[in-house]
Write an enzyme that holds these catalytic residues in place. Sequence first.
Site, PDB file in Angstrom:
ATOM      1  N   ASN A   9      36.270   6.104 -19.319  1.00  0.00           N
ATOM      2  CA  ASN A   9      35.031   6.650 -18.754  1.00  0.00           C
ATOM      3  C   ASN A   9      34.243   7.308 -19.880  1.00  0.00           C
ATOM      4  O   ASN A   9      34.612   8.384 -20.348  1.00  0.00           O
ATOM      5  CB  ASN A   9      35.385   7.667 -17.657  1.00  0.00           C
ATOM      6  CG  ASN A   9      34.157   8.372 -17.103  1.00  0.00           C
ATOM      7  OD1 ASN A   9      33.019   8.006 -17.435  1.00  0.00           O
ATOM      8  ND2 ASN A   9      34.376   9.378 -16.274  1.00  0.00           N
ATOM      9  N   LYS A  11      31.391   8.602 -19.762  1.00  0.00           N
ATOM     10  CA  LYS A  11      30.514   9.683 -19.291  1.00  0.00           C
ATOM     11  C   LYS A  11      29.122   9.525 -19.934  1.00  0.00           C
ATOM     12  O   LYS A  11      28.698   8.399 -20.172  1.00  0.00           O
ATOM     13  CB  LYS A  11      31.164  11.037 -19.565  1.00  0.00           C
ATOM     14  CG  LYS A  11      32.583  11.102 -18.967  1.00  0.00           C
ATOM     15  CD  LYS A  11      33.183  12.469 -18.937  1.00  0.00           C
ATOM     16  CE  LYS A  11      34.591  12.383 -18.317  1.00  0.00           C
ATOM     17  NZ  LYS A  11      35.245  13.672 -18.179  1.00  0.00           N
ATOM     18  N   HIS A 100      33.976  10.818  -8.758  1.00  0.00           N
ATOM     19  CA  HIS A 100      34.472  11.545  -9.939  1.00  0.00           C
ATOM     20  C   HIS A 100      34.243  13.042  -9.727  1.00  0.00           C
ATOM     21  O   HIS A 100      33.235  13.446  -9.134  1.00  0.00           O
ATOM     22  CB  HIS A 100      33.753  11.057 -11.205  1.00  0.00           C
ATOM     23  CG  HIS A 100      34.391  11.601 -12.454  1.00  0.00           C
ATOM     24  ND1 HIS A 100      34.140  12.869 -12.912  1.00  0.00           N
ATOM     25  CD2 HIS A 100      35.298  11.056 -13.298  1.00  0.00           C
ATOM     26  CE1 HIS A 100      34.868  13.078 -14.004  1.00  0.00           C
ATOM     27  NE2 HIS A 100      35.576  11.993 -14.264  1.00  0.00           N
ATOM     28  N   GLU A 102      33.197  15.303 -11.551  1.00  0.00           N
ATOM     29  CA  GLU A 102      31.919  15.836 -12.048  1.00  0.00           C
ATOM     30  C   GLU A 102      30.791  15.543 -11.054  1.00  0.00           C
ATOM     31  O   GLU A 102      29.881  16.345 -10.884  1.00  0.00           O
ATOM     32  CB  GLU A 102      31.632  15.260 -13.448  1.00  0.00           C
ATOM     33  CG  GLU A 102      32.548  15.901 -14.488  1.00  0.00           C
ATOM     34  CD  GLU A 102      32.910  15.029 -15.666  1.00  0.00           C
ATOM     35  OE1 GLU A 102      32.206  14.038 -15.952  1.00  0.00           O
ATOM     36  OE2 GLU A 102      33.928  15.338 -16.330  1.00  0.00           O
ATOM     37  N   GLU A 172      42.775  12.840 -10.747  1.00  0.00           N
ATOM     38  CA  GLU A 172      42.276  13.608 -11.890  1.00  0.00           C
ATOM     39  C   GLU A 172      42.217  15.080 -11.503  1.00  0.00           C
ATOM     40  O   GLU A 172      41.221  15.524 -10.906  1.00  0.00           O
ATOM     41  CB  GLU A 172      40.873  13.129 -12.283  1.00  0.00           C
ATOM     42  CG  GLU A 172      40.821  11.710 -12.772  1.00  0.00           C
ATOM     43  CD  GLU A 172      39.646  11.474 -13.706  1.00  0.00           C
ATOM     44  OE1 GLU A 172      39.878  10.988 -14.812  1.00  0.00           O
ATOM     45  OE2 GLU A 172      38.500  11.807 -13.342  1.00  0.00           O
ATOM     46  N   GLY A 178      38.913  17.276 -19.705  1.00  0.00           N
ATOM     47  CA  GLY A 178      38.165  17.773 -20.857  1.00  0.00           C
ATOM     48  C   GLY A 178      38.649  19.124 -21.366  1.00  0.00           C
ATOM     49  O   GLY A 178      37.969  19.781 -22.158  1.00  0.00           O
ATOM     50  N   SER A 217      42.668  14.640 -19.811  1.00  0.00           N
ATOM     51  CA  SER A 217      43.193  14.861 -21.169  1.00  0.00           C
ATOM     52  C   SER A 217      44.303  13.878 -21.541  1.00  0.00           C
ATOM     53  O   SER A 217      45.267  14.244 -22.214  1.00  0.00           O
ATOM     54  CB  SER A 217      43.667  16.311 -21.343  1.00  0.00           C
ATOM     55  OG  SER A 217      42.579  17.207 -21.171  1.00  0.00           O
TER      56      SER A 217
END
Length: 257
Positions: A9, A11, A100, A102, A172, A178, A217
């Site tokens: 991904n 992003k 996702h 985010e 996730e 991150g 990560s």
Amino acid sequence: MRKPLVAGNWKMHGSHATNAALVGGIATGLARDAQLAAHCDVAIFPTFVHLESVAALAAATPIALGAQDCCAEHGPGAYTGEVAASSLQELGCRYVLVGHSERRALYGESDELVARKFLAAQAAGLVPVLCVGETLAERDRDETHAVVARQLGAVLERAGVAALARAVVAYEPVWAIGTGRTATPEQAQDVHAFVRGRIAALDGNIAGSVRLLYGGSVKASNALELCSMPDVDGGLVGGASLNAEEFVAIVAAAARK
Ligand code: 13P
């Protein structure tokens, strides 16, 4: 058996120049050992605007293409700024991320909206990668299973378990994205086994074949132990997917499953 999948991904990263270098690097790395692509599916998820150029770069390689989101409406229609799943399919995408963390956290996407995106993706012939996962506060309150059950349940309710035969689920944990803080292999396995169990309660065959990816990560240094867990079928990789060598090393780890 389930063929592992490693998905990158990207992003909101990438330019024409960096994408060309990255795809070239990944393709070269995969070409060095034919066993990698034979034993592991590989996909990259650039931004919408780069999909067409990346599709051309990846055309003669084993690298599949995915998008990071799609519109919940089937379209065409008056939905300014949105991108229809059918347009993504036309550009050569095989996969699309839905839900996702985010998108859920920064853009307020609800379980219901995510489920509608899942349906729109499948209606256009795409394989949705349904992302689920808890925040740190939810984990601390011991709500991990409840949160994941709710997120998965919203899709199962609307799409039915049969739809999971043409989908991927990515666990996730938000606190691992991150942050450099990876879930332990045991933490990942626990949630993956829980997800597979929820699906198995409805359909054992589909539970046995659906691929469950871990994201948060993932790096070359931890991919092997994560992928050695029985219910971890690969990874959804953010930061490390922007480095060709690192990404190919993660593919190599998954391919050993
Ligand atoms: P990182 O690998 O950078 O933690 O990102 C994970 C992710 O969100 C992939 O979708």
